[in-house]
Enzyme design. Sequence first.
Site, PDB file in Angstrom:
ATOM      1  CB  ALA A 188      -0.944  -0.011   1.200  1.00 65.69           C
ATOM      2  CG  HIS A 189      -1.136   4.815   1.028  1.00 67.80           C
ATOM      3  ND1 HIS A 189      -0.758   5.445   2.183  1.00 67.80           N
ATOM      4  CD2 HIS A 189      -2.343   4.265   1.288  1.00 67.80           C
ATOM      5  CE1 HIS A 189      -1.691   5.307   3.102  1.00 67.80           C
ATOM      6  NE2 HIS A 189      -2.666   4.587   2.574  1.00 67.80           N
TER       7      HIS A 189
END
Length: 168
Positions: free
Chosen positions: A84-85
């Site tokens: 994820a980010h």
Amino acid sequence: YCIINDYTIIDDNVIIGDNVVIGCDGAYFKRKKNKKIFKILHAGGVHIKSDVEVMTGSMIQRAHDIGFTTIDTGTKISVNVVIAHSCLIGKNNIISGGVHIAGRTTIKDNCWIGMTAMISDNITIGNNAEVKIGSVVVKNVRDNEIVSGNFAMPHNKNLKNYIREIRI
């Protein structure tokens, strides 16, 4: 059949498998006081350093701020992994198939993350640590620590608990 989005930097000797998506937006939503949900736009990118391999079907989300989701030198990412980010993945890690790593997580160097492990957001996994297969990690893992289970705890303690249970 790969998708490599804008704001992605890929260094030398990187191998990218089929159906990999690099630099996509992640689910980053906020709820206003009136309960309406709005999406936070991602402004950052992805930096994949040299000698990294990303295998089939994996997804690496770009940072939601102006920084980078970074995969450092020599790391190997197996099939169907989601990063994820704003994650920082260190050097020479092995991330097994089906692993999900939530946003803003740091995995330091020389770690092994077992198949289908789930790592919560804002977690730090220390150098030379191991996360066993299927573990759900909700707190930081120290350098050289081996964790397992749902929720993950030191592996030897988890084994002792398991042996105690099967003897009953």
